[in-house]
Design a protein around this motif. Structure first.
Motif, mmCIF file in Angstrom:
data_model
loop_
_atom_site.group_PDB
_atom_site.id
_atom_site.type_symbol
_atom_site.label_atom_id
_atom_site.label_comp_id
_atom_site.label_asym_id
_atom_site.label_seq_id
_atom_site.Cartn_x
_atom_site.Cartn_y
_atom_site.Cartn_z
ATOM 1 N N ALA A 60 0.796 -1.176 0.184
ATOM 2 C CA ALA A 60 0.146 -0.097 -0.057
ATOM 3 C C ALA A 60 0.916 1.214 -0.017
ATOM 4 O O ALA A 60 0.582 2.351 -0.741
ATOM 5 C CB ALA A 60 -0.844 -0.082 1.150
ATOM 6 N N ALA A 61 2.081 1.273 0.550
ATOM 7 C CA ALA A 61 2.766 2.157 0.901
ATOM 8 C C ALA A 61 3.761 2.725 -0.455
ATOM 9 O O ALA A 61 3.506 3.771 -1.070
ATOM 10 C CB ALA A 61 3.941 2.226 1.868
ATOM 11 N N PHE A 62 4.042 1.157 -1.120
ATOM 12 C CA PHE A 62 4.439 1.766 -2.479
ATOM 13 C C PHE A 62 3.603 2.113 -3.531
ATOM 14 O O PHE A 62 4.023 3.015 -4.198
ATOM 15 C CB PHE A 62 4.915 0.242 -3.016
ATOM 16 C CG PHE A 62 5.968 0.448 -4.241
ATOM 17 C CD1 PHE A 62 7.145 1.075 -4.403
ATOM 18 C CD2 PHE A 62 5.424 0.041 -5.490
ATOM 19 C CE1 PHE A 62 8.068 1.059 -5.389
ATOM 20 C CE2 PHE A 62 5.988 0.069 -6.679
ATOM 21 C CZ PHE A 62 7.534 0.716 -6.689
ATOM 22 N N ALA A 63 2.381 1.796 -3.427
ATOM 23 C CA ALA A 63 1.054 2.267 -4.588
ATOM 24 C C ALA A 63 1.023 3.423 -4.247
ATOM 25 O O ALA A 63 0.937 4.188 -5.157
ATOM 26 C CB ALA A 63 -0.011 1.442 -4.275
ATOM 27 N N TYR A 68 1.721 9.246 -5.979
ATOM 28 C CA TYR A 68 2.283 10.529 -5.855
ATOM 29 C C TYR A 68 3.185 10.944 -6.749
ATOM 30 O O TYR A 68 3.331 12.223 -7.383
ATOM 31 C CB TYR A 68 2.740 10.448 -4.500
ATOM 32 C CG TYR A 68 3.321 11.798 -3.939
ATOM 33 C CD1 TYR A 68 2.671 13.117 -3.664
ATOM 34 C CD2 TYR A 68 4.936 12.306 -4.290
ATOM 35 C CE1 TYR A 68 3.235 14.085 -3.234
ATOM 36 C CE2 TYR A 68 5.238 13.380 -3.909
ATOM 37 C CZ TYR A 68 4.391 14.611 -3.276
ATOM 38 O OH TYR A 68 4.972 15.589 -3.269
ATOM 39 N N ALA A 69 4.140 10.049 -7.323
ATOM 40 C CA ALA A 69 4.987 10.290 -8.434
ATOM 41 C C ALA A 69 4.314 10.406 -9.472
ATOM 42 O O ALA A 69 4.967 11.428 -10.446
ATOM 43 C CB ALA A 69 6.110 9.247 -8.405
#
Length: 71
Positions: A60-63, A68-69
């Motif tokens: 979830a943090a990576f997604a 955001y990127a």
């Protein structure tokens, strides 16, 4: 804050996983990160040092980071 007692390597994180680069990376210059989808999250390493240090974040943090990127 305590220091980690063991530095993870890419091998520690993903012995059986397949590491991949972004299609936007400059493969010739090897200036990118690679990721591996793991059961516990996403492994991240420097493509220039594939057997060196690595870290893992939750899926979830990576997604959230990717979204955001993109923005």
């Amino acid at each position: 804050m305590t220091e980690p007692t063991h530095t993870l390597t890419a091998y520690d994180l993903a012995q059986e996983a397949s590491w991949r680069k972004s299609s936007y990376s400059d493969a010739a210059a090897n200036n990118c990160i690679e990721i591996a989808e793991l059961s516990a999250g996403v492994g991240i390493r420097d493509s220039k040092v594939p057997t060196g240090p690595a870290f893992m974040v939750g899926s979830a943090a990576f997604a959230a980071f990717v979204e955001y990127a993109k923005a």
